[in-house]
Scaffold this active site. Structure first.
Site, short mmCIF file in Angstrom:
data_model
loop_
_atom_site.label_atom_id
_atom_site.label_comp_id
_atom_site.label_asym_id
_atom_site.label_seq_id
_atom_site.Cartn_x
_atom_site.Cartn_y
_atom_site.Cartn_z
N CYS A 1 -30.33 40.58 -10.79
CA CYS A 1 -30.50 39.06 -10.84
C CYS A 1 -29.86 38.64 -12.22
CB CYS A 1 -31.83 38.59 -10.87
SG CYS A 1 -32.86 39.67 -12.18
N SER B 1 -38.91 48.66 -7.10
CA SER B 1 -39.32 47.73 -6.17
C SER B 1 -40.36 46.45 -6.35
CB SER B 1 -40.22 48.52 -4.99
OG SER B 1 -41.29 49.14 -5.72
#
Length: 448
Positions: free
Chosen positions: A382, A260
């Site tokens: 990403c 997270s």
């Protein structure tokens, strides 16, 4: 700040990042806060540091004819050369004579007369004779690698995966400024009210096509604005906002965010559920898990419970079928975020991709039992590497026949993204040149 001091600061940061492995965005943010720089000085410092890092290999190629005779160049001297040549070639507003003068003065202060003479000689040669042509490099991949300052192994890998044209566009995009985007906290302010207030104060903002909460800040420093300081908006790239938008969330759900930190996606999930339900958020490092809690507090969100855990062991913490939704925003090579973190491309190796993929597989396998039947799992990274993205998803589906690709994934995408170059049967690959965002991958799976 005097320009001389500013360039000394830039040199200090570049040497730390380039030689000691410091993270460019972390060190630059810290320096900007410590120095309390004016908007203009902050912009110039950022431009010099990021621009030099982005173009390092090209600049090194440019100055080779003038440095070849020097047996050993100290790291700080090399970085001073790089940043000076960057300013001379790429920054039109900075006069060459001023750059050369300050580089020589810094050389005298930090070194000795021999170093300052060498510095003056190289920079004067660049000024008078120019730089060597890239046409001397016959191999197309090698020339693109030098021209865009990307490692040759990486360019070759992307060419194999996506072809020369997409690779060129990606590499070129990575050397350009990434516009800042922000996400409004919809329980506290509307997007139109936030945009109106910012425009009234001279900001140039546009609505994001990726998220109903997103704004792209074309001009203006949001970090110093009350909306950011008071938790009405948070900084998040548009590509990252797409994650919570695609999780098909409802109020009252139980959601797991397995990886997270720093909390952008976690808090977005809570906002999408109107802070009703539960978001259980983990990070491998306790310090980073605390950042998630702090972000939730800043945005006045109470449904998030963040803690430290290795998410490869979560089946010993939670019972099977505990969650309605799971987000696995997996640790990855970060090769999609080179615009904001250009140092990554020099520190990563091809081997890193394969090591990270092993972790991604383990995480996938561990969280799989925790989702309820009919629940949905979003996997995101990403990076733009197929091995970490499409191949990781295919491998998981082969190992877990109880999961399938969500057939409604494509239809739930924002209209603009349904025709994207990176949309495949496995998910959506966003490229940095397509939408002026980070490179990013996401897909959504459903448990039968």
């Amino acid at each position: 700040m005097a320009k001389y001091v500013l360039r000394e600061t830039a040199l200090h940061l570049l040497t730390r990042i380039g030689e000691q492995g410091g993270f460019s965005h972390v060190l630059l943010d810290r320096e900007m806060s410590k120095q309390e720089l004016s908007r203009q000085d902050g912009a110039l410092l950022t431009e010099i540091v990021y621009g030099t890092l982005q173009r390092r290999d090209l600049i090194d190629y440019y100055i080779q004819p003038y440095t070849a005779g020097q047996k050993k160049i100290k790291p700080w001297v090399r970085w001073l050369l790089y940043m000076s040549v960057y300013q001379m070639i790429f920054l039109e507003r900075v006069p060459d004579h001023a750059v050369i003068h300050e580089a020589v003065e810094i050389s005298k202060k930090r070194g000795h007369k021999g170093i300052s003479s060498f510095m003056n000689g190289v920079l004067r040669n660049v000024q008078r004779k120019g730089v060597q042509s890239l046409d001397h490099i016959e191999n197309d991949v090698m020339r693109l690698a030098v021209e865009t300052s990307h490692p040759e192994w990486l360019v070759r890998r992307w060419v194999d995966q996506y072809g020369m044209e997409t690779t060129r566009l990606m590499c070129e995009a990575n050397n350009h400024h990434l516009p800042m985007s922000i996400r409004i906290q919809p329980l506290r302010i509307s997007r139109s009210d936030a945009a109106g207030e910012l425009r009234q104060e001279g900001f140039s903002v546009e609505e994001s096509p990726f998220s109903t909460q997103g704004l792209v800040v074309k001009e203006g420093n949001i970090i110093n604005h009350r909306l950011f300081k008071e938790g009405f908006v948070s900084v998040q790239d548009q590509s990252s906002m797409l994650v919570a938008e695609m999780m098909d969330l409802d109020e009252g759900m139980a959601v797991l965010d397995a990886c997270s930190a720093p909390g952008g996606k976690t808090t977005h999930i809570a906002e999408k559920m109107k802070d009703k339900g539960s978001v259980t958020a983990y990070d491998l490092h306790e310090k980073k898990a605390k950042l998630v809690s702090k972000k939730a507090e800043q945005l006045q969100l109470t449904s998030i419970k963040a803690g430290q855990a290795d998410s490869r062991t979560l089946t010993s913490v939670h019972a099977s079928e505990s969650f309605d939704r799971i987000l696995l925003d997996a640790p990855c090579s970060g090769l999609g975020v080179l615009r904001g973190k250009p140092d990554i491309k020099y520190h990563k190796s091809e081997e890193d991709i394969y090591k990270l993929r092993s972790i991604q597989d383990d995480l996938f396998h561990e969280v799989a039992p925790l989702l309820k039947s009919g629940g949905k799992l979003v996997y995101s990274t990403c990076t733009v590497d197929r091995h970490e993205n499409e191949e990781a998803v295919r491998h998981f589906l082969d190992q877990h026949p109880e999961y399938e690709l969500d057939p409604s994934f494509v239809n739930d995408l924002p209209d603009a993204l349904r025709q994207g170059e990176g949309l495949t049967e496995t998910g959506l690959q966003l490229f940095p040149h397509e939408w002026d965002t980070d490179g990013f991958f996401l897909t959504r799976l459903v448990k039968k």
